[in-house]
Design a protein around this motif. Sequence first.
Motif, mmCIF file in Angstrom:
data_model
loop_
_atom_site.group_PDB
_atom_site.id
_atom_site.type_symbol
_atom_site.label_atom_id
_atom_site.label_comp_id
_atom_site.label_asym_id
_atom_site.label_seq_id
_atom_site.Cartn_x
_atom_site.Cartn_y
_atom_site.Cartn_z
ATOM 1 N N ALA A 272 -9.919 11.284 -10.384
ATOM 2 C CA ALA A 272 -11.313 11.453 -10.805
ATOM 3 C C ALA A 272 -11.924 12.744 -10.275
ATOM 4 N N GLN A 273 -11.756 12.998 -8.965
ATOM 5 C CA GLN A 273 -12.517 14.106 -8.381
ATOM 6 C C GLN A 273 -11.684 15.050 -7.530
ATOM 7 N N GLY A 274 -10.379 14.871 -7.519
ATOM 8 C CA GLY A 274 -9.537 15.811 -6.783
ATOM 9 C C GLY A 274 -9.531 15.629 -5.279
ATOM 10 N N HIS A 275 -9.974 14.469 -4.775
ATOM 11 C CA HIS A 275 -9.858 14.245 -3.331
ATOM 12 C C HIS A 275 -8.376 14.331 -2.932
ATOM 13 N N ILE A 276 -8.116 14.870 -1.728
ATOM 14 C CA ILE A 276 -6.738 15.168 -1.338
ATOM 15 C C ILE A 276 -6.260 14.242 -0.220
ATOM 16 N N PHE A 277 -5.073 13.692 -0.387
ATOM 17 C CA PHE A 277 -4.447 12.833 0.635
ATOM 18 C C PHE A 277 -3.028 13.328 0.891
ATOM 19 N N HIS A 278 -2.399 12.731 1.936
ATOM 20 C CA HIS A 278 -0.994 12.998 2.201
ATOM 21 C C HIS A 278 -0.356 11.674 2.586
ATOM 22 N N VAL A 279 0.810 11.372 2.033
ATOM 23 C CA VAL A 279 1.413 10.056 2.270
ATOM 24 C C VAL A 279 1.623 9.785 3.764
ATOM 25 N N LYS A 280 1.867 10.848 4.550
ATOM 26 C CA LYS A 280 2.139 10.657 5.968
ATOM 27 C C LYS A 280 0.968 11.129 6.838
ATOM 28 N N TYR A 281 0.425 12.310 6.556
ATOM 29 C CA TYR A 281 -0.555 12.918 7.462
ATOM 30 C C TYR A 281 -1.989 12.499 7.203
ATOM 31 N N ASN A 282 -2.256 12.001 6.006
ATOM 32 C CA ASN A 282 -3.635 11.600 5.679
ATOM 33 C C ASN A 282 -3.566 10.527 4.589
ATOM 34 N N PRO A 283 -2.955 9.364 4.959
ATOM 35 C CA PRO A 283 -2.720 8.350 3.927
ATOM 36 C C PRO A 283 -4.024 7.645 3.523
ATOM 37 N N PRO A 284 -4.132 7.237 2.273
ATOM 38 C CA PRO A 284 -5.297 6.459 1.844
ATOM 39 C C PRO A 284 -5.222 5.058 2.449
ATOM 40 N N LYS A 285 -6.380 4.381 2.532
ATOM 41 C CA LYS A 285 -6.394 3.021 3.119
ATOM 42 C C LYS A 285 -5.550 2.069 2.280
ATOM 43 N N VAL A 286 -5.689 2.177 0.946
ATOM 44 C CA VAL A 286 -4.867 1.374 0.031
ATOM 45 C C VAL A 286 -3.921 2.334 -0.685
ATOM 46 N N PRO A 287 -2.588 2.102 -0.561
ATOM 47 C CA PRO A 287 -1.651 3.055 -1.169
ATOM 48 C C PRO A 287 -1.949 3.291 -2.652
ATOM 49 N N GLY A 288 -1.958 4.560 -3.067
ATOM 50 C CA GLY A 288 -2.129 4.875 -4.487
ATOM 51 C C GLY A 288 -3.561 4.873 -4.974
ATOM 52 N N LYS A 289 -4.526 4.592 -4.054
ATOM 53 C CA LYS A 289 -5.936 4.531 -4.474
ATOM 54 C C LYS A 289 -6.799 5.445 -3.615
ATOM 55 N N CYS A 290 -7.722 6.153 -4.262
ATOM 56 C CA CYS A 290 -8.611 7.062 -3.528
ATOM 57 C C CYS A 290 -9.616 6.271 -2.689
ATOM 58 N N ASP A 291 -9.756 6.659 -1.385
ATOM 59 C CA ASP A 291 -10.720 6.004 -0.494
ATOM 60 C C ASP A 291 -12.152 6.178 -0.972
ATOM 61 N N PHE A 292 -12.423 7.286 -1.659
ATOM 62 C CA PHE A 292 -13.817 7.644 -1.956
ATOM 63 C C PHE A 292 -14.305 7.069 -3.275
ATOM 64 N N ASP A 293 -13.435 7.042 -4.285
ATOM 65 C CA ASP A 293 -13.916 6.570 -5.587
ATOM 66 C C ASP A 293 -12.976 5.553 -6.246
ATOM 67 N N GLY A 294 -11.930 5.135 -5.523
ATOM 68 C CA GLY A 294 -11.059 4.074 -6.036
ATOM 69 C C GLY A 294 -10.135 4.492 -7.167
ATOM 70 N N SER A 295 -10.200 5.770 -7.572
ATOM 71 C CA SER A 295 -9.361 6.172 -8.710
ATOM 72 C C SER A 295 -7.896 6.327 -8.287
ATOM 73 N N GLU A 296 -7.039 6.458 -9.267
ATOM 74 C CA GLU A 296 -5.603 6.536 -9.022
ATOM 75 C C GLU A 296 -5.238 7.848 -8.316
ATOM 76 N N LEU A 297 -4.286 7.749 -7.384
ATOM 77 C CA LEU A 297 -3.751 8.975 -6.772
ATOM 78 C C LEU A 297 -2.458 9.333 -7.491
#
Length: 224
Positions: A136-161
């Motif tokens: 949705a908005q280009g928020h950036i995560f990293h599977v190891k260094y900055n993982p989302p709370k729920v795998p595959g989902k953006c913490d901020f807007d819930g959209s797909e990673l």
Amino acid sequence: MAHPLYIVLLGPPGAGKGTQARRLSERLGLAHVSTGDLFRKHLREQTRLGQLAQSYMNKGELVPDSVTIAMVQERLQEPDTVKGVIFDGFPRTVAQAEALDDLLAQLGGRVNLAVLIQVPEEVLVERLSGRRTCRAQGHIFHVKYNPPKVPGKCDFDGSELYQREDDKPETVRRRIQVYWEQTGPVVDYYRARGLLVEVDGAQDMDTVTQALLDVVTAREDDEV
Ligand code: ADP
Ligand code: ADP
């Protein structure tokens, strides 16, 4: 603050420009202008510009300067840019750096600071291969260094990673090569003008953010 502040973030793909630009823009109240994000938005919306950019992006090559500069010029008309801008991924060629000087002069400003985020090459590849981006908005995560709370989902807007097409290993290597060929001279451009500061980007994210904020504060003090 009387004058708008224009900051350029430089660094190879994976250095942390997008991550840090988002944080700095929130802390400093400046607009975040990422040409990569703008191109990806055009791509999603299947505009003519998006279709044109796609072939270059998928190969890890740069989109032509004329197209990129026109897109930035348009972005700088938006009202959220009046207090200043953090440029992320722009300029990437000397022609773009010269065009940016002209655009900012027309607005009564100039590049106040360019920061090169330095990261060793082997770290870049690991960061890019684990990068996940929000649809949705280009928020950036990293599977190891900055993982989302729920795998595959953006913490901020819930959209797909998703994993960017150009973050696959083959394209990553090309992009890093293109960076040194075409954007290396941009680093020299700002160094020659006394605007360049280097920051160690191999530290953890919060330490890098603090180092960047310190550099910006020091520059503001210089200019008073
Ligand atoms: P760039 O915009 O320069 O290509 P990003 O900000 O997208 O870089 O970061 C690339 C990847 O590295 C992302 O997955 C991000 O979460 C991760 N990352 C960014 N900064 C750090 C850091 N200081 N330490 C570890 N990983 C980082
Ligand atoms: P990264 O920071 O990970 O290198 P970006 O999101 O900044 O990635 O850029 C992705 C792609 O978009 C680039 O490989 C290039 O094709 C295109 N692009 C982004 N910014 C520019 C620019 N200033 N000039 C030309 N092409 C660009």
